[in-house]
Scaffold this motif. Structure first.
Motif, PDB file in Angstrom:
ATOM      1  N   ARG A   1     -10.124  42.607  66.711  1.00 11.47           N
ATOM      2  CA  ARG A   1     -11.568  42.699  66.851  1.00 11.47           C
ATOM      3  C   ARG A   1     -12.206  42.316  65.519  1.00 11.47           C
ATOM      4  O   ARG A   1     -11.533  42.200  64.501  1.00 11.47           O
ATOM      5  CB  ARG A   1     -12.002  44.114  67.251  1.00 11.47           C
ATOM      6  CG  ARG A   1     -11.568  45.180  66.273  1.00 11.47           C
ATOM      7  CD  ARG A   1     -12.159  46.538  66.590  1.00 11.47           C
ATOM      8  NE  ARG A   1     -13.527  46.663  66.095  1.00 11.47           N
ATOM      9  CZ  ARG A   1     -14.349  47.640  66.427  1.00 11.47           C
ATOM     10  NH1 ARG A   1     -13.957  48.579  67.270  1.00 11.47           N
ATOM     11  NH2 ARG A   1     -15.548  47.703  65.930  1.00 11.47           N
TER      12      ARG A   1
ATOM     13  N   PHE B   1      -8.619  46.333  64.776  1.00  8.87           N
ATOM     14  CA  PHE B   1      -8.073  46.252  66.125  1.00  8.87           C
ATOM     15  C   PHE B   1      -8.776  47.265  67.025  1.00  8.87           C
ATOM     16  O   PHE B   1      -9.119  48.376  66.595  1.00  8.87           O
ATOM     17  CB  PHE B   1      -6.565  46.573  66.130  1.00  8.87           C
ATOM     18  CG  PHE B   1      -5.731  45.670  65.281  1.00  8.87           C
ATOM     19  CD1 PHE B   1      -5.210  44.492  65.795  1.00  8.87           C
ATOM     20  CD2 PHE B   1      -5.462  46.002  63.959  1.00  8.87           C
ATOM     21  CE1 PHE B   1      -4.433  43.656  64.999  1.00  8.87           C
ATOM     22  CE2 PHE B   1      -4.681  45.173  63.164  1.00  8.87           C
ATOM     23  CZ  PHE B   1      -4.161  43.999  63.689  1.00  8.87           C
ATOM     24  N   ASN B   2      -8.985  46.880  68.271  1.00  9.47           N
ATOM     25  CA  ASN B   2      -9.241  47.859  69.312  1.00  9.47           C
ATOM     26  C   ASN B   2      -7.903  48.489  69.668  1.00  9.47           C
ATOM     27  O   ASN B   2      -6.868  47.801  69.724  1.00  9.47           O
ATOM     28  CB  ASN B   2      -9.862  47.207  70.546  1.00  9.47           C
ATOM     29  CG  ASN B   2     -11.290  46.763  70.298  1.00  9.47           C
ATOM     30  OD1 ASN B   2     -12.055  47.459  69.632  1.00  9.47           O
ATOM     31  ND2 ASN B   2     -11.656  45.608  70.824  1.00  9.47           N
ATOM     32  N   ARG B   3      -7.923  49.773  69.921  1.00  8.30           N
ATOM     33  CA  ARG B   3      -6.667  50.493  70.125  1.00  8.30           C
ATOM     34  C   ARG B   3      -6.695  51.252  71.448  1.00  8.30           C
ATOM     35  O   ARG B   3      -7.649  51.977  71.733  1.00  8.30           O
ATOM     36  CB  ARG B   3      -6.447  51.466  68.964  1.00  8.30           C
ATOM     37  CG  ARG B   3      -5.136  52.233  69.006  1.00  8.30           C
ATOM     38  CD  ARG B   3      -5.072  53.212  67.848  1.00  8.30           C
ATOM     39  NE  ARG B   3      -3.900  54.058  67.916  1.00  8.30           N
ATOM     40  CZ  ARG B   3      -3.782  55.247  67.348  1.00  8.30           C
ATOM     41  NH1 ARG B   3      -4.805  55.730  66.639  1.00  8.30           N
ATOM     42  NH2 ARG B   3      -2.684  55.961  67.475  1.00  8.30           N
TER      43      ARG B   3
ATOM     44  N   SER C   1      -1.359  49.995  72.197  1.00  9.64           N
ATOM     45  CA  SER C   1      -1.691  48.580  72.386  1.00  9.64           C
ATOM     46  C   SER C   1      -2.869  48.241  71.501  1.00  9.64           C
ATOM     47  O   SER C   1      -3.902  48.932  71.525  1.00  9.64           O
ATOM     48  CB  SER C   1      -2.036  48.297  73.848  1.00  9.64           C
ATOM     49  OG  SER C   1      -0.964  48.633  74.710  1.00  9.64           O
ATOM     50  N   LEU C   2      -2.729  47.189  70.699  1.00 10.46           N
ATOM     51  CA  LEU C   2      -3.764  46.812  69.743  1.00 10.46           C
ATOM     52  C   LEU C   2      -4.225  45.380  69.996  1.00 10.46           C
ATOM     53  O   LEU C   2      -3.410  44.474  70.175  1.00 10.46           O
ATOM     54  CB  LEU C   2      -3.267  46.964  68.312  1.00 10.46           C
ATOM     55  CG  LEU C   2      -3.006  48.429  67.910  1.00 10.46           C
ATOM     56  CD1 LEU C   2      -1.524  48.726  67.930  1.00 10.46           C
ATOM     57  CD2 LEU C   2      -3.604  48.741  66.561  1.00 10.46           C
ATOM     58  N   THR C   3      -5.543  45.209  70.009  1.00  4.13           N
ATOM     59  CA  THR C   3      -6.173  43.918  70.251  1.00  4.13           C
ATOM     60  C   THR C   3      -7.094  43.596  69.093  1.00  4.13           C
ATOM     61  O   THR C   3      -7.923  44.435  68.712  1.00  4.13           O
ATOM     62  CB  THR C   3      -6.980  43.943  71.563  1.00  4.13           C
ATOM     63  OG1 THR C   3      -6.117  44.340  72.640  1.00  4.13           O
ATOM     64  CG2 THR C   3      -7.568  42.571  71.856  1.00  4.13           C
TER      65      THR C   3
ATOM     66  N   SER D   1       1.851  45.434  70.888  1.00  3.60           N
ATOM     67  CA  SER D   1       2.002  46.837  71.274  1.00  3.60           C
ATOM     68  C   SER D   1       3.329  47.365  70.759  1.00  3.60           C
ATOM     69  O   SER D   1       4.234  46.603  70.401  1.00  3.60           O
ATOM     70  CB  SER D   1       1.927  47.000  72.798  1.00  3.60           C
ATOM     71  OG  SER D   1       2.981  46.308  73.434  1.00  3.60           O
TER      72      SER D   1
ATOM     73  N   LYS E   1      -3.542  38.070  67.516  1.00  3.53           N
ATOM     74  CA  LYS E   1      -3.106  38.256  68.900  1.00  3.53           C
ATOM     75  C   LYS E   1      -2.811  39.731  69.159  1.00  3.53           C
ATOM     76  O   LYS E   1      -2.487  40.489  68.250  1.00  3.53           O
ATOM     77  CB  LYS E   1      -1.855  37.410  69.170  1.00  3.53           C
ATOM     78  CG  LYS E   1      -2.096  35.913  69.087  1.00  3.53           C
ATOM     79  CD  LYS E   1      -0.815  35.147  69.405  1.00  3.53           C
ATOM     80  CE  LYS E   1      -1.055  33.645  69.317  1.00  3.53           C
ATOM     81  NZ  LYS E   1       0.196  32.884  69.622  1.00  3.53           N
ATOM     82  N   SER E   2      -2.877  40.101  70.420  1.00  2.21           N
ATOM     83  CA  SER E   2      -2.590  41.484  70.810  1.00  2.21           C
ATOM     84  C   SER E   2      -1.096  41.767  70.662  1.00  2.21           C
ATOM     85  O   SER E   2      -0.258  40.871  70.801  1.00  2.21           O
ATOM     86  CB  SER E   2      -3.018  41.724  72.254  1.00  2.21           C
ATOM     87  OG  SER E   2      -4.399  41.514  72.418  1.00  2.21           O
TER      88      SER E   2
END
Length: 490
Positions: A239, A249-251, A235-237, A209, A206-207
């Motif tokens: 991936r 993570f996308n950052r 904020s990290l999502t 931050s 899960k994302s």
């Protein structure tokens, strides 16, 4: 002035199969990822800052590429934190500042160049020529002063730095000794690789931050310095990762600050970050920012900033030290140009002529290019030309100008041939997928050599060698084999 290099130092997640080829000690997987380096282990990272400007009115061309190597040697590990000694080793104009003495020496030489006037004791020639001399000299001094200012303001990127860092298991640096400041309020050089992991009540699926608030001081001309604050939101999502042993993570990063000091700074960017659960350390990351209000290169302006890092293991460290991109496509024509027939002809004339003056542009072009095919007419010519130049350099003293130029050109050819030899050696360390033209055959292997019409490959999985006819390989693989393999003599 900061050196401008032609090739982008690309950090791409798709090629970073770091965990699959690591030979470092490993740690046990945990239920949720945590920083867990190995006591006594050394981790080396290649870091790059690349700055460009889109402001055509103030500066149409503003590319700046700067690299430093971060070395972490772990000295203590316990349940919720670890400690390491760090070194930041910058590369300035291709020269690595490997210790404090080298860093101090380079900075001292810059200060001397910033004050040196080569025309001080020369007679006046013409008022216009004198003015041009003065303008050129002032421009050079200004460039040196700017480089000095950058080295003093941002030692983390431009000077040798060392100290100690204490980090908790989620990646937050609790204490860092030594001045390792980086440009654009990016913090300490160690923080380039440190991104927080989710807490125990969060999840890597899960994302999440986190927010940091930093204090900094800014000076405007002769006015008193102003201390103010900036807030940085990460904020990290989740991936897809490069391997099952990674979390990725996308950052997204948003920074704003300076308003209480009467000015405004902004830095927003997107990128990615990957962490190796096997190693318990970050493996790679890359982020591109849009910035405004920051001073870099002499004045504040809107700038584009790209920060990338990569864990340097196995062949990647050798490639980084050779000023190559430490990625799987490092030796592809897109990153390492091949000499065209026209360029080869120009070099042939340059190295074979008795009346040539030294041409550093041609020499630089050869140094930046891949070696010629082993056993080719051009390669044989370079060997003959080197012997000829050495003989010309040994001519009697009455031909000193010709002899001196021949010696410089011969030295340049020696450096080029040494570089080509080194590139061939590096090619034997690069694991790549070899395939035939139809795609029905493929094998992960390194290049071991060439014998007749066969290329000799060493398999990655079991180190066994196999001979594959060049005629079976794809055009790209044939080109790679002919460029980087030594043709065995009967």
């Amino acid at each position: 002035m900061l050196s401008v290099l032609r090739r982008a130092f690309a950090f791409r997640a798709a090629v970073f199969m770091v965990a699959c080829s690591i030979h470092l000690s490993v740690t046990v997987h945990s239920a949720s990822p945590t920083y867990r380096p190995v006591l006594g282990q050394t981790y080396e990272y290649g870091i790059e800052y690349r700055v460009t400007s889109n402001d055509r009115e103030s500066n149409a061309d503003f590319p700046s590429r700067n690299r430093t190597r971060l070395r972490l040697t772990v000295t203590a590990v316990d349940r919720d934190r670890w400690t390491a000694d760090y070194e930041s080793i910058p590369s300035i104009n291709g020269r690595a500042l490997t210790d404090q003495a080298a860093s101090d020496q380079y900075l001292d030489s810059l200060r001397k160049r910033a004050e040196f006037n080569p025309f001080a004791n020369q007679p006046s020639i013409d008022p216009m020529i004198d003015r041009l001399r003065m303008q050129g000299q002032e421009m050079m001094k200004s460039m040196h002063r700017l480089e000095i200012a950058n080295m003093e303001a941002y030692p983390g990127l431009f000077q040798y730095c060392h100290g100690t860092v204490n980090v908790n298991s989620l990646g937050e640096a609790n204490e860092i000794s030594g001045n390792g400041s980086m440009p654009f309020l990016a913090g300490h050089v160690v923080n380039t690789i440190l991104v927080r992991l989710p807490t125990a009540d969060q999840s890597t699926s899960k994302s999440f931050s986190y927010k940091d608030v930093i204090s900094f001081t800014r000076r405007f001309g002769d006015r008193d310095p102003i201390t103010t604050e900036a807030s940085i939101l990460n904020s990290l999502t989740p991936r897809a990762a490069a391997s099952p042993a990674q979390v990725a993570f996308n950052r997204d990063v948003e920074m704003a600050g300076g308003a209480t000091g009467g000015f405004q700074l902004t830095r927003s960017g997107t990128g990615f970050w990957e962490f190796s659960e096997t190693l318990g350390m970050p493996s790679t990351g890359d982020i591109e920012f849009k910035t405004d209000g920051f001073s870099f290169g002499g004045r504040a302006r809107p700038l584009n900033l790209r920060i990338g890092f990569l864990l340097l293991v196995d062949w990647r460290l050798d490639f980084y030290n050779a000023n190559l991109t430490p990625t799987a496509d490092a030796l592809d024509p897109s990153n390492l140009p091949r000499l065209s027939p026209k360029q080869q002809n120009a070099l042939k004339q340059y190295w074979s002529s008795d009346s040539m003056k030294q041409n550093t542009d041609l020499e630089s072009m050869a140094m930046r290019s891949a070696p010629p095919e082993s056993g080719s007419t051009f390669e044989l010519m370079t060997q003959t030309a080197r012997q000829h130049l050495r003989e010309a350099a040994a001519k009697p003293g009455d031909q000193e100008p010709t002899s001196s130029d021949s010696k410089r050109i011969a030295n340049g050819l020696d450096r080029t041939m040494a570089r080509w030899t080194h590139l061939r050696e590096l090619a034997t360390k690069l694991p790549r997928t070899w395939s035939d033209a139809s795609g029905s055959f493929s094998v992960d292997a390194t290049l071991a050599g060439r014998q007749g019409d066969d290329v000799i490959l060493r398999r990655v999985d079991n180190s066994q060698t196999l001979a594959v006819p060049l005629s079976r390989l794809s055009p790209n693989d044939v080109e790679f084999a002919k460029t980087f393999s030594r043709l065995a003599t009967p």
